[in-house]
Design an enzyme around this catalytic site. Structure first.
Site, PDB file in Angstrom:
ATOM      1  N   LYS A 208      29.029  36.780  38.472  1.00 46.29           N
ATOM      2  CA  LYS A 208      29.179  38.205  39.454  1.00 46.29           C
ATOM      3  C   LYS A 208      28.900  39.354  38.527  1.00 46.29           C
ATOM      4  O   LYS A 208      29.416  39.194  37.615  1.00 46.29           O
ATOM      5  CB  LYS A 208      31.065  38.288  39.437  1.00 46.29           C
TER       6      LYS A 208
ATOM      7  N   ASP B 292      41.533  38.902  45.400  1.00 49.64           N
ATOM      8  CA  ASP B 292      41.336  40.369  44.435  1.00 49.64           C
ATOM      9  C   ASP B 292      42.207  40.733  44.186  1.00 49.64           C
ATOM     10  O   ASP B 292      42.871  41.880  43.060  1.00 49.64           O
ATOM     11  CB  ASP B 292      40.673  41.153  44.861  1.00 49.64           C
TER      12      ASP B 292
HETATM   13 ZN   LIG Z   1      38.169  41.698  42.002  1.00 51.17          ZN
END
Ligand SMILES: [Zn+2]
Length: 411
Positions: free
Chosen positions: A184, A318
């Site tokens: 990421k 998230d």
């Molecule tokens: Zn995130």
């Protein structure tokens, strides 16, 4: 171990199909039959239920162990924060989420603790920490750079900084060495970071190509945290598998996503749960609150466009907090995201596909056989008293869940 057979009125397979009066049979951790009851193999262990779905995937989650957003909280000993996450992983699993793609946080360590049976939780596919440039989304802008540098070396969840191709390559290799199953990085500014507007691109095209190319050599897919148009375009051209958030997507970029077979993870839950509440202003630092309000204005419109245009979407929440400190924003509430996807124009069936079949696809070539009720797939199954195709919100209420099976073990 002998086999277990689940007889149900309806099996939702995860790919858009469903079977009435179905049986799912599993042995150890794998499904060995999914089909009509009348053709099912016999089993000494039969469970009755109304509806089954595959275990769900949260394709964008975090186990940070942070209760609040003040700096003092970040400086708490990482061991304390790590221990807090045991509550979060357990709640995630009991909510029906059997797999998590953790794109920053304690995921690598939690994965091992869960596999060893020390704590309860989903199967975690972790990125380690997010890779960010100096002054980027992963930096802590109001700290002196040396302090942040020191902190990020000591704290396992602080985002490491890399500038230039050589540093980026080194960090990708370091992450893969630590067992990362996805990489990421921040390709644009962020919301919960101080001075970087989400619209601005972060990392040059050259750096992004280096990150994605290095990961690709190990068949590891790459997730780009990305809001702004130019950042999204550069990330897609670099070959990322997933665009996280994606608020400023355009119709042309939707078409580019389809052409590249990229996946959008729109993380609506976090904007609703964190920024769209009466308490948001008091709970958040001012920069986060202000930027969050801007995102809220456009995010749902973007999602509706992406759904209409046919962009492949994976469900991700998230969630950046631990425990129950925010009443409608916490682990265990993950499947609320499916309701937001329906609000964004999906049918309940399409939302379920985004939370099941599409989850493993976010891992690209390393996608495990998971997220579908089919022979040979992981025995990850959610047993329900009600039908989520009638009302997707059925999945939010824990009372509707009879049990959750992860790799053949019942929770
Ligand atoms: Zn995130």
């Amino acid at each position: 171990m002998s086999t277990v057979r689940i007889d149900c009125e309806l099996a939702i397979i995860g790919n858009g199909d469903s079977i009435k009066d179905a049986s799912i049979v599993y042995e150890n951790s794998k499904i060995i039959y999914a089909g009509e009851q009348e053709h099912s193999p016999e089993s000494a262990n039969v469970i009755q239920t109304k509806v089954v779905t595959p275990g769900f995937w949260d394709s964008h989650d975090h186990y940070f162990g942070l209760r609040k957003f003040e700096y003092e909280e970040r400086f708490i000993d990482p061991k304390i924060k790590f221990m807090r996450c045991a509550w979060d992983t357990k709640e995630t699993l009991l909510a029906g989420v059997t797999s998590v793609r953790e794109v920053g946080g304690f995921g690598l360590l939690l994965k091992q603790s869960i596999q060893e049976g020390t704590i309860t939780g989903p199967r975690i596919y972790a990125a380690g920490s997010m890779i960010s440039m100096t002054g980027g989304h992963g930096d802590s802008h109001s700290l002196p750079a040396e302090v942040f540098q020191h902190f990020s070396e000591k704290d396992l969840i602080a985002n490491p900084i890399a500038d230039g191709v050589a540093d980026c390559l080194k960090l990708v290799r370091t992450h893969i060495r630590s067992g990362a199953e996805v990489i990421k990085y921040a390709a644009s500014g962020g919301v919960m970071s101080e001075i970087d507007p989400p619209q601005y691109q972060q990392y040059s095209s050259e750096e992004q190509h280096a990150i994605v190319g290095e990961a690709a050599r190990s068949e590891v897919s790459v997730a780009a945290h990305c809001y702004g148009e130019i950042g999204i375009k550069t990330a897609l051209e670099s070959g990322v598998k997933t665009i996280e958030h994606g608020t400023y997507l355009t119709e042309d970029l939707c078409d580019l996503m389809i052409e590249k077979d990229a996946i959008l993870v729109p993380t609506v839950y976090t904007y609703k749960g964190l920024f769209d509440t009466p308490e948001a202003k008091d709970n958040l630092p001012e920069y986060g609150y202000t930027k969050g309000q801007l995102i809220l204005k456009t995010h749902m419109t973007m999602l509706k466009m992406a759904v209409k245009r046919g962009v492949k979407i994976a469900m991700g929440t998230d969630i950046i907090v631990t425990g129950e400190y925010h009443p409608i924003y916490k682990h265990g509430d993950n499947l609320r995201e499916l309701s937001y996807l329906v609000e964004g124009g999906m049918t309940p069936m399409a939302a379920i596909i985004s939370g099941t079949q599409n989850g493993p696809l976010t891992l690209g070539k390393r996608a495990p056989k998971s997220g579908l009720l089919q022979t040979g797939y992981d025995a990850d199954i959610v047993l329900l008293h009600k039908n989520p195709l009638d009302d997707i919100a059925v999945l939010i209420n824990r009372e509707n869940i009879q049990s959750v099976i992860k790799q053949g073990i019942t929770y």
